[in-house]
Structure formats: C-alpha cells, structure tokens
Design a protein around this motif. Sequence first.
Motif, PDB file in Angstrom:
ATOM      1  N   ARG A  99       0.838  -1.204   0.000  1.00 20.39           N
ATOM      2  CA  ARG A  99       0.000   0.000   0.000  1.00 20.39           C
ATOM      3  C   ARG A  99       0.874   1.256   0.000  1.00 20.39           C
ATOM      4  O   ARG A  99       0.640   2.194  -0.742  1.00 20.39           O
ATOM      5  CB  ARG A  99      -0.961  -0.006   1.188  1.00 20.39           C
ATOM      6  CG  ARG A  99      -1.998  -1.102   1.084  1.00 20.39           C
ATOM      7  CD  ARG A  99      -2.882  -1.186   2.310  1.00 20.39           C
ATOM      8  NE  ARG A  99      -3.581  -2.460   2.347  1.00 20.39           N
ATOM      9  CZ  ARG A  99      -4.754  -2.653   2.882  1.00 20.39           C
ATOM     10  NH1 ARG A  99      -5.406  -1.659   3.443  1.00 20.39           N
ATOM     11  NH2 ARG A  99      -5.309  -3.844   2.879  1.00 20.39           N
ATOM     12  N   GLN A 100       1.890   1.255   0.855  1.00 24.17           N
ATOM     13  CA  GLN A 100       2.782   2.416   0.908  1.00 24.17           C
ATOM     14  C   GLN A 100       3.563   2.559  -0.393  1.00 24.17           C
ATOM     15  O   GLN A 100       3.714   3.653  -0.928  1.00 24.17           O
ATOM     16  CB  GLN A 100       3.738   2.311   2.092  1.00 24.17           C
ATOM     17  CG  GLN A 100       4.652   3.516   2.241  1.00 24.17           C
ATOM     18  CD  GLN A 100       3.897   4.810   2.492  1.00 24.17           C
ATOM     19  OE1 GLN A 100       2.992   4.860   3.319  1.00 24.17           O
ATOM     20  NE2 GLN A 100       4.268   5.870   1.777  1.00 24.17           N
ATOM     21  N   ASN A 103       1.361   3.851  -3.138  1.00 28.34           N
ATOM     22  CA  ASN A 103       0.979   5.242  -2.891  1.00 28.34           C
ATOM     23  C   ASN A 103       1.846   6.215  -3.687  1.00 28.34           C
ATOM     24  O   ASN A 103       1.395   7.287  -4.089  1.00 28.34           O
ATOM     25  CB  ASN A 103       1.065   5.553  -1.396  1.00 28.34           C
ATOM     26  CG  ASN A 103       0.615   6.953  -1.081  1.00 28.34           C
ATOM     27  OD1 ASN A 103      -0.518   7.324  -1.344  1.00 28.34           O
ATOM     28  ND2 ASN A 103       1.515   7.741  -0.519  1.00 28.34           N
ATOM     29  N   PHE A 126      -8.060   4.012  -4.023  1.00 33.16           N
ATOM     30  CA  PHE A 126      -6.814   3.713  -3.323  1.00 33.16           C
ATOM     31  C   PHE A 126      -6.802   4.287  -1.911  1.00 33.16           C
ATOM     32  O   PHE A 126      -6.397   3.615  -0.959  1.00 33.16           O
ATOM     33  CB  PHE A 126      -5.603   4.208  -4.120  1.00 33.16           C
ATOM     34  CG  PHE A 126      -4.314   3.848  -3.452  1.00 33.16           C
ATOM     35  CD1 PHE A 126      -3.803   2.572  -3.557  1.00 33.16           C
ATOM     36  CD2 PHE A 126      -3.642   4.766  -2.666  1.00 33.16           C
ATOM     37  CE1 PHE A 126      -2.632   2.215  -2.909  1.00 33.16           C
ATOM     38  CE2 PHE A 126      -2.474   4.423  -2.013  1.00 33.16           C
ATOM     39  CZ  PHE A 126      -1.967   3.142  -2.141  1.00 33.16           C
ATOM     40  N   LEU A 129      -7.954   2.323   1.081  1.00 32.60           N
ATOM     41  CA  LEU A 129      -7.080   1.285   1.626  1.00 32.60           C
ATOM     42  C   LEU A 129      -5.885   1.858   2.384  1.00 32.60           C
ATOM     43  O   LEU A 129      -5.247   1.156   3.171  1.00 32.60           O
ATOM     44  CB  LEU A 129      -6.581   0.363   0.510  1.00 32.60           C
ATOM     45  CG  LEU A 129      -7.656  -0.403  -0.242  1.00 32.60           C
ATOM     46  CD1 LEU A 129      -7.018  -1.306  -1.290  1.00 32.60           C
ATOM     47  CD2 LEU A 129      -8.528  -1.211   0.688  1.00 32.60           C
ATOM     48  N   LEU A 130      -5.566   3.123   2.111  1.00 37.84           N
ATOM     49  CA  LEU A 130      -4.459   3.775   2.818  1.00 37.84           C
ATOM     50  C   LEU A 130      -4.834   5.246   3.076  1.00 37.84           C
ATOM     51  O   LEU A 130      -4.324   6.152   2.423  1.00 37.84           O
ATOM     52  CB  LEU A 130      -3.159   3.677   2.013  1.00 37.84           C
ATOM     53  CG  LEU A 130      -1.886   4.115   2.731  1.00 37.84           C
ATOM     54  CD1 LEU A 130      -1.590   3.225   3.926  1.00 37.84           C
ATOM     55  CD2 LEU A 130      -0.701   4.138   1.783  1.00 37.84           C
TER      56      LEU A 130
END
Length: 140
Positions: A99-100, A103, A126, A129-130
């Motif tokens: 996820r990071q 990003n 997106f 999710l983050l």
Amino acid sequence: MEDNIKILIEKALDVRKNSYCPYSNYAVGASILAEDGNVYVGANIENASIGGTICAERSAMTNACSSGARSIKIIAIVGGKVDQNINEMDWAFPCGICRQFLNEFASEETIVVVAKSSYEYRMFKFNELLPNAFGPNNLE
C-alpha cells in the motif's frame, strides 16, 4: 471500465501461475493499467531470507516503472493457496508495504480491484485502503 477490470483480473490470474512461493504456498498475481494505457503484470517472488521477498503488487509496479510508467489507473490483485481452485480463492488485499509502495504512483482516482475471479470482485479507491497516507506531496 468494467471491460478493463475483467481483462486486468484475467491477466492477474494468468501471471499468478508464475508465482514463486515455496515458503508461504500463497500465490498472488497483480496487473496494473497505467496512465500510459499499457498493462503491466507481476507475481509474488519469495526468498528464503523473507526480507528479500517481493509481493505481486510491487512486482507489477516495478515492471511498470522499468518500462517508464509512473501512474496507476487501476490495479487488480488475486491470490490464494497454490492448490485452491478459483471457487475457493481468498480476497487478497495488498499488505501494508505494498500500500505504501503503490501510494507513490497512485492518485485520488486510482482504483484497486481485489478479485476472486473476473465475475467476483470488489473495487476500492486507493485512499480507502491507505487513508491519510504519507507520500510525495508531504515532501514538497
């Protein structure tokens, strides 16, 4: 968009067959539709040192970056135990590191598709999710 999603899920299912997962026995495939209109795929590749393992999502994005793409429109992810048939697949959400990592290349419009098949899937923006992610804009 629905046609693109089905194509991306099928590509993720196909590349999942190339997963190298002797430690977890959990095969994942991912496919990305980039802003350049091309599709990039990746599978998880495990390593005995565990830290050297790369998830399918990061594998697909490094494939995209290596080809010059820098922005994700849609990413589709499929996964489950190697011996599971398609009707038994899990919802394979991206891990925290993925996820990071994603990003960096996602926008407010980026769609994440978590699928079991081309007809059974969930879609998320997106940032769902983050939320409140740290990214490039924080460094400006």
